[in-house]
Design a protein around this motif. Structure first.
Motif, PDB file in Angstrom:
ATOM      1  N   LEU A 184       0.937  -1.164   0.077  1.00  0.00           N
ATOM      2  CA  LEU A 184      -0.135  -0.019   0.136  1.00  0.00           C
ATOM      3  C   LEU A 184       1.091   1.136   0.041  1.00  0.00           C
ATOM      4  O   LEU A 184       0.550   2.211  -0.684  1.00  0.00           O
ATOM      5  CB  LEU A 184      -0.799  -0.102   0.998  1.00  0.00           C
ATOM      6  CG  LEU A 184      -2.323  -0.862   1.145  1.00  0.00           C
ATOM      7  CD1 LEU A 184      -2.841  -1.001   2.442  1.00  0.00           C
ATOM      8  CD2 LEU A 184      -3.055  -0.742   0.083  1.00  0.00           C
ATOM      9  N   GLY A 185       2.074   1.219   0.735  1.00  0.00           N
ATOM     10  CA  GLY A 185       2.929   2.320   0.720  1.00  0.00           C
ATOM     11  C   GLY A 185       3.386   2.522  -0.704  1.00  0.00           C
ATOM     12  O   GLY A 185       3.303   3.889  -0.849  1.00  0.00           O
ATOM     13  N   MET A 186       3.777   1.624  -1.293  1.00  0.00           N
ATOM     14  CA  MET A 186       4.407   1.819  -2.872  1.00  0.00           C
ATOM     15  C   MET A 186       3.453   2.413  -3.602  1.00  0.00           C
ATOM     16  O   MET A 186       3.433   3.266  -4.429  1.00  0.00           O
ATOM     17  CB  MET A 186       5.180   0.558  -3.424  1.00  0.00           C
ATOM     18  CG  MET A 186       6.139   0.240  -2.536  1.00  0.00           C
ATOM     19  SD  MET A 186       7.126  -1.023  -3.414  1.00  0.00           S
ATOM     20  CE  MET A 186       5.738  -2.668  -3.368  1.00  0.00           C
ATOM     21  N   GLN A 187       2.121   1.718  -3.376  1.00  0.00           N
ATOM     22  CA  GLN A 187       0.947   2.109  -4.265  1.00  0.00           C
ATOM     23  C   GLN A 187       0.685   3.611  -4.219  1.00  0.00           C
ATOM     24  O   GLN A 187       0.175   4.583  -5.119  1.00  0.00           O
ATOM     25  CB  GLN A 187      -0.380   1.360  -4.098  1.00  0.00           C
ATOM     26  CG  GLN A 187      -0.134  -0.169  -4.557  1.00  0.00           C
ATOM     27  CD  GLN A 187      -1.187  -1.138  -4.173  1.00  0.00           C
ATOM     28  OE1 GLN A 187      -2.592  -0.494  -4.206  1.00  0.00           O
ATOM     29  NE2 GLN A 187      -1.002  -2.188  -4.119  1.00  0.00           N
ATOM     30  N   SER A 188       0.662   3.985  -3.017  1.00  0.00           N
ATOM     31  CA  SER A 188       0.260   5.469  -2.462  1.00  0.00           C
ATOM     32  C   SER A 188       1.300   6.472  -3.123  1.00  0.00           C
ATOM     33  O   SER A 188       0.807   7.289  -3.743  1.00  0.00           O
ATOM     34  CB  SER A 188       0.247   5.519  -1.038  1.00  0.00           C
ATOM     35  OG  SER A 188       0.098   7.023  -0.545  1.00  0.00           O
ATOM     36  N   PHE A 189       2.611   6.029  -2.970  1.00  0.00           N
ATOM     37  CA  PHE A 189       3.704   6.958  -3.773  1.00  0.00           C
ATOM     38  C   PHE A 189       3.474   7.029  -5.000  1.00  0.00           C
ATOM     39  O   PHE A 189       3.659   8.188  -5.537  1.00  0.00           O
ATOM     40  CB  PHE A 189       4.989   6.215  -3.195  1.00  0.00           C
ATOM     41  CG  PHE A 189       6.098   7.315  -3.719  1.00  0.00           C
ATOM     42  CD1 PHE A 189       6.726   8.329  -2.860  1.00  0.00           C
ATOM     43  CD2 PHE A 189       6.666   7.046  -5.019  1.00  0.00           C
ATOM     44  CE1 PHE A 189       7.578   8.935  -3.534  1.00  0.00           C
ATOM     45  CE2 PHE A 189       7.637   7.882  -5.431  1.00  0.00           C
ATOM     46  CZ  PHE A 189       8.197   8.787  -4.624  1.00  0.00           C
TER      47      PHE A 189
END
Length: 345
Positions: free
Chosen positions: A331-336
């Motif tokens: 989720l962190g990668m997708q958010s960035f």
């Protein structure tokens, strides 16, 4: 010759116990709580008891002298002081089991010798082992106490598959994830170098130091010369299980944020590239070399673990933790990426 092991049935010590049981030159006694009595060879004498029960232990030791005493369950200076009280004048050589994690972090050089400085700011376990070594070497210098310190580095055996996370206690859950096609976590990018030593190979080096006058007052590391990346270790482990590993690479800092108890095992140990120079061991034990490559050893482990239900201990909490960490990382990668879409077109 007579040897006394405190412990004797653990990951490191069980290989030595089995090898000595077949060695006509040694008469072995082990002192432990008897929780793994079924695993002790028949010709090994067992004293069932608690090493901390001073009255009982001193009664057992009355009139006894051992050529070798090895304590496999001493972890703190207090425990070493206890042993000094028991074994001064009662042994020809005392073995303390140190740890490869005691070497300085971060390392100045990935090639480690016995003279590499000892300093680990990340792991109390390692600092306690360092303190034990310092106490014993001071005793050797002041009174001649016949200590030999050995430093293993990630020893494994047939009952446990070694992983960077969950290798000692949750390894079965990692195996389950692999067999179910679920992703498994590898710290960093998986390219750091690591050494895994089968306990049978460790036993050969250890026994070669037993009763060896040239090893008294010395520190000796015992490892294989084989060096692997964590990616290779996980993939070879999966191959031994007949599956393909799905690896998810997550930084050690992120993993520690998700579980602070990982700081020592990761930053203080497994996320650091290491290569051990075994020249000293080979001088003291001519002809020594580790024979079991990891791809061979892990197949033995897989065969044993898959056929012995008693070591297949599920850990649903660890399994859920892995799922949660992988999801949070994704989720962190997708958010960035969502906030910076042009860079990823």
């Amino acid at each position: 010759m007579k040897a006394l092991f405190i412990g004797g049935t653990g990951i490191i010590s069980s290989g030595i116990t089995r090898a000595l049981a077949e060695n006509a030159d040694w008469e072995l006694t082990i002192l432990n709580r008897g929780k793994r009595a079924m695993e002790v060879p028949e010709n090994v004498r067992v004293w069932t008891g608690d090493i901390d029960n001073r009255e009982a232990v001193e009664k057992l030791l009355e009139g006894q002298f051992f050529d070798v005493v090895a304590d496999f369950i001493a972890f703190t200076p207090e425990q070493v002081k206890r042993d000094l009280g028991y074994f001064r004048g009662k042994c020809g050589q005392y073995f303390f089991i140190g740890t490869g994690s005691a070497y300085q972090k971060p390392l100045m050089s990935p090639v480690i010798t016995e003279s590499t400085p000892l300093k680990n700011p990340y792991w109390q376990y390692s600092r306690d082992k360092i303190a034990c070594e310092e106490l014993l070497m001071a005793e050797n210098r002041s009174s001649g106490f016949p200590v030999t310190i050995v430093r293993p580095a990630h020893v494994y055996y047939e009952r446990m598959m070694p992983f960077a996370i969950g290798g000692d206690t949750e390894f079965w859950q990692v195996i389950c994830r692999m067999r179910q096609g679920k992703p498994v976590i590898v710290p960093g990018d998986g390219t750091s170098l690591w050494t895994l030593t089968h306990n049978q190979d460790f036993a050969k080096g250890f026994i070669g130091l037993m009763g060896n006058i040239h090893a008294v007052g010395e520190v000796v590391q015992i490892t294989t010369d084989e060096v692997l990346t964590w990616n290779q270790i996980y993939r070879l482990s999966a191959q031994a299980l007949g599956v393909e590993a799905r690896l998810v690479h997550i930084s050690s800092d992120f993993l520690i944020a998700c579980d602070p108890s990982l700081e020592g095992p990761l930053l203080g140990d497994k996320s650091v590239s290491v290569m051990f120079d075994n020249s000293k061991l080979k001088r003291l034990v001519p002809g020594f070399h580790a024979e079991i490559r990891y791809d061979q050893g892990v197949r033995r482990t897989a065969d044993y673990v898959l056929s012995h239900p008693e070591v297949q201990i599920p850990n649903p909490e660890f399994d859920q933790w892995c799922d949660d960490v992988i999801e949070a990382h994704s989720l962190g990668m997708q958010s960035f990426i969502a906030r910076h879409p042009r860079k990823y077109l």
